[in-house]
Design a protein around this motif. Structure first.
Motif, PDB file in Angstrom:
ATOM      1  N   GLU A 178      44.065  27.824   3.404  1.00  0.00           N
ATOM      2  CA  GLU A 178      42.807  27.111   3.620  1.00  0.00           C
ATOM      3  C   GLU A 178      42.949  25.641   3.211  1.00  0.00           C
ATOM      4  OE1 GLU A 178      40.174  28.360   5.084  1.00  0.00           O
ATOM      5  OE2 GLU A 178      41.057  30.351   5.255  1.00  0.00           O
ATOM      6  N   ALA A 179      43.660  25.412   2.111  1.00  0.00           N
ATOM      7  CA  ALA A 179      43.877  24.029   1.652  1.00  0.00           C
ATOM      8  C   ALA A 179      44.622  23.219   2.705  1.00  0.00           C
ATOM      9  CB  ALA A 179      44.639  24.019   0.331  1.00  0.00           C
ATOM     10  N   LEU A 180      45.617  23.830   3.356  1.00  0.00           N
ATOM     11  CA  LEU A 180      46.359  23.111   4.402  1.00  0.00           C
ATOM     12  C   LEU A 180      45.442  22.682   5.545  1.00  0.00           C
ATOM     13  CD1 LEU A 180      49.759  25.013   4.717  1.00  0.00           C
ATOM     14  CD2 LEU A 180      49.426  22.611   4.096  1.00  0.00           C
ATOM     15  N   ASP A 181      44.519  23.560   5.929  1.00  0.00           N
ATOM     16  CA  ASP A 181      43.577  23.203   6.993  1.00  0.00           C
ATOM     17  C   ASP A 181      42.719  22.007   6.581  1.00  0.00           C
ATOM     18  OD1 ASP A 181      44.507  25.210   8.650  1.00  0.00           O
ATOM     19  OD2 ASP A 181      42.977  26.655   8.036  1.00  0.00           O
ATOM     20  N   ALA A 182      42.233  22.030   5.340  1.00  0.00           N
ATOM     21  CA  ALA A 182      41.410  20.920   4.849  1.00  0.00           C
ATOM     22  C   ALA A 182      42.232  19.638   4.726  1.00  0.00           C
ATOM     23  CB  ALA A 182      40.772  21.291   3.508  1.00  0.00           C
ATOM     24  N   LEU A 183      43.481  19.763   4.299  1.00  0.00           N
ATOM     25  CA  LEU A 183      44.352  18.586   4.190  1.00  0.00           C
ATOM     26  C   LEU A 183      44.634  17.977   5.557  1.00  0.00           C
ATOM     27  CD1 LEU A 183      46.788  19.971   1.490  1.00  0.00           C
ATOM     28  CD2 LEU A 183      45.330  17.939   1.218  1.00  0.00           C
ATOM     29  N   ARG A 184      44.833  18.833   6.547  1.00  0.00           N
ATOM     30  CA  ARG A 184      45.076  18.332   7.909  1.00  0.00           C
ATOM     31  C   ARG A 184      43.891  17.482   8.361  1.00  0.00           C
ATOM     32  NH1 ARG A 184      45.647  22.956  10.557  1.00  0.00           N
ATOM     33  NH2 ARG A 184      47.900  23.007  10.354  1.00  0.00           N
ATOM     34  N   ALA A 185      42.675  17.970   8.084  1.00  0.00           N
ATOM     35  CA  ALA A 185      41.470  17.217   8.460  1.00  0.00           C
ATOM     36  C   ALA A 185      41.372  15.927   7.655  1.00  0.00           C
ATOM     37  CB  ALA A 185      40.230  18.086   8.247  1.00  0.00           C
ATOM     38  N   ALA A 186      41.645  15.986   6.355  1.00  0.00           N
ATOM     39  CA  ALA A 186      41.546  14.798   5.502  1.00  0.00           C
ATOM     40  C   ALA A 186      42.525  13.713   5.950  1.00  0.00           C
ATOM     41  CB  ALA A 186      41.798  15.172   4.045  1.00  0.00           C
ATOM     42  N   ILE A 187      43.720  14.114   6.382  1.00  0.00           N
ATOM     43  CA  ILE A 187      44.735  13.155   6.817  1.00  0.00           C
ATOM     44  C   ILE A 187      44.285  12.408   8.076  1.00  0.00           C
ATOM     45  CG2 ILE A 187      47.067  13.018   7.821  1.00  0.00           C
ATOM     46  CD1 ILE A 187      47.859  15.145   5.647  1.00  0.00           C
ATOM     47  N   GLN A 188      43.433  13.039   8.885  1.00  0.00           N
ATOM     48  CA  GLN A 188      42.894  12.333  10.048  1.00  0.00           C
ATOM     49  C   GLN A 188      42.080  11.104   9.625  1.00  0.00           C
ATOM     50  OE1 GLN A 188      43.580  13.179  13.342  1.00  0.00           O
ATOM     51  NE2 GLN A 188      45.010  14.525  12.294  1.00  0.00           N
ATOM     52  N   TYR A 189      41.462  11.200   8.450  1.00  0.00           N
ATOM     53  CA  TYR A 189      40.654  10.093   7.936  1.00  0.00           C
ATOM     54  C   TYR A 189      41.466   9.148   7.050  1.00  0.00           C
ATOM     55  CZ  TYR A 189      36.738  12.893   9.576  1.00  0.00           C
ATOM     56  OH  TYR A 189      35.877  13.608  10.360  1.00  0.00           O
ATOM     57  N   TYR A 190      42.446   9.702   6.327  1.00  0.00           N
ATOM     58  CA  TYR A 190      43.235   8.907   5.378  1.00  0.00           C
ATOM     59  C   TYR A 190      44.729   9.135   5.621  1.00  0.00           C
ATOM     60  CZ  TYR A 190      38.754   8.487   3.021  1.00  0.00           C
ATOM     61  OH  TYR A 190      37.447   8.240   2.736  1.00  0.00           O
ATOM     62  N   PRO A 191      45.284   8.582   6.717  1.00  0.00           N
ATOM     63  CA  PRO A 191      46.685   8.841   7.063  1.00  0.00           C
ATOM     64  C   PRO A 191      47.710   8.106   6.199  1.00  0.00           C
ATOM     65  CG  PRO A 191      45.704   7.355   8.654  1.00  0.00           C
ATOM     66  CD  PRO A 191      44.594   7.782   7.738  1.00  0.00           C
TER      67      PRO A 191
END
Length: 198
Positions: free
Chosen positions: A42-55
């Motif tokens: 689940e953390a990986l899914d959230a990290l993937r989304a966060a990286i879209q905002y903070y690459p």
């Protein structure tokens, strides 16, 4: 009228940027909460989304490395699909996460350590771990966990004298008796294998 329209749309743009920024922060917080609960998928899914905002956030990529490493260790053969391919995919993701964190911040010691552990214990590539861990220990000079991993990588690459020296350094540095005992035992095992002692 043009000025009014520009002012109106500038405010709208600022509102959108602010909302997007908050969404990115929310995904970062969500990811760390999942990590705290050891919910690494689940953390990986959230990290993937966060990286879209903070690459360009090295911490996000570091946590991708951590979570993907745990997921690689958890892959089992449930009789469906190719679990070995899943494990390799997670290992590759962990490696690329740590490497990207180091591209963003070359002196990021946690990512050096994580990648060193990954290369030594999970990917059987200790020769790649050695320079990372040597560099890590120039920053974290008294980190005995890093010393243990480096000593292991030295041993795996046939650099036995350097492994013994690293165990000696652990013995000198640590105040934890269990670590001192482990370092002494590991050192004795190497010396015994080198000189044929029982």
């Amino acid at each position: 009228e043009l000025k009014d329209a520009i002012d109106k749309y500038e405010k709208r743009v600022e509102d959108i940027v602010g909302a997007q920024s908050q969404t990115g922060i929310w995904y970062k917080i969500l990811a760390t909460r999942y990590i705290d609960k050891a919910m690494y998928g689940e953390a990986l899914d959230a990290l993937r989304a966060a990286i879209q905002y903070y690459p360009s956030n090295q911490n996000l990529f570091y946590y991708v490395g951590v979570c993907a490493g745990y997921m690689a260790k958890s892959t089992l053969d449930f009789g469906e699909g190719d679990y070995k391919a899943d494990r390799e995919r997670y290992l590759g993701l962990a490696e690329s996460g740590y490497k990207r964190a180091l591209e963003i911040q070359p002196d990021y010691s946690r990512a050096m350590y994580g990648l060193g552990v990954l290369y030594t214990f999970e990917m059987n590539q200790p020769e790649k771990a050695v320079p990372l861990l040597e560099n890590f220990l120039t920053i974290q000079t008294k980190d005995t966990s890093g010393m243990f991993v480096l000593a292991r990588a030295y041993y795996m690459t046939g650099r036995y004298d350097e492994a013994v020296s690293t165990y000696d350094k652990i013995i000198e540095t640590t105040k934890v008796e269990e670590q001192k005992k482990d370092a002494m035992e590991n050192k004795e095992l190497i010396l015994a294998s080198l000189y044929g002692e029982n």
